[in-house]
Each structure stands twice: as C-alpha cells, then as structure tokens.
Design a protein around this motif. Sequence first.
Motif: not given
Length: 128
Positions: A1-11, A13-14, A72-73
């Motif tokens: 789950m952490q993986k998807y949250l990090l990708i979403a957050t980076g995305g 912000l990017g 993500g970003f």
Amino acid sequence: MQKYLLIATGGALGSRARDGVGSLVANRMGTRFPYGTFVINLTACLIIGFSLTWMEQHTAMNPAWRFLIPIGFVGAYSTFSTFEWEIFATLRVGAFLIAALYVSLSLLLGLLAVWLGVLLARLVFSAS
C-alpha cells in the motif's frame, strides 16, 4: 500500500510542478517554440539523473523513495507524450526547422542534463 501512496503523492506533486513550470515559462517566453515543455523535459532529465544516482550511491536508503521521486514525481512531471504531440503539430503546420530544432535540442541537451545530474550527485556524495 505504501508503494501506491508514494507513487500517487509523487504524481500529484509532479503534475502540479509541470503545470506551474510550464505555465511560468510559456508566459515569460511565449508559445511559438514549446519552451515550457522543453524546460520541463530538461529538468526532468536532470532530476532523474540525480535521484537515481543518489539512490545508487546510498544503498541503505529505503527503496520506497524510488516510487516517490523517479516513478511518481518525474513520471507525472515529464512530458514525453506532449513533446511528441508538439513535434507532430509543428510538422503539420509546416514548421520543419522549428520541429527539427526542438527534437535535436531536446535530445542533446536532455542527455547533457542527465549527465549533469549524475555529476552533481557525485559532487554531493564526495562532499559528504
């Protein structure tokens, strides 16, 4: 789950950074040449060169950072599909020289930006 949250957050912000940088550059430099996309592509190359080199050098670093920054970003910030569309649109109106200049500068300076990102990361490591 952490993986998807990090990708979403980076995305998130990017994509926000892409909008902000692209608008700022286009407003200052105009839109005859796609300066906004050009600047975004070059800075994305610099960021990915730096971040992946940094992560390579810091093997104890949590690998989850790879999901936040380069995936993500940078994935949301970079604009290769927009780059391709702008080349197509420029060719469609017959601006062959501008299209060739855009492709050539993007590829050559993008590679240079990746190399500079790697060098910058190495300078930071040697100072640590």
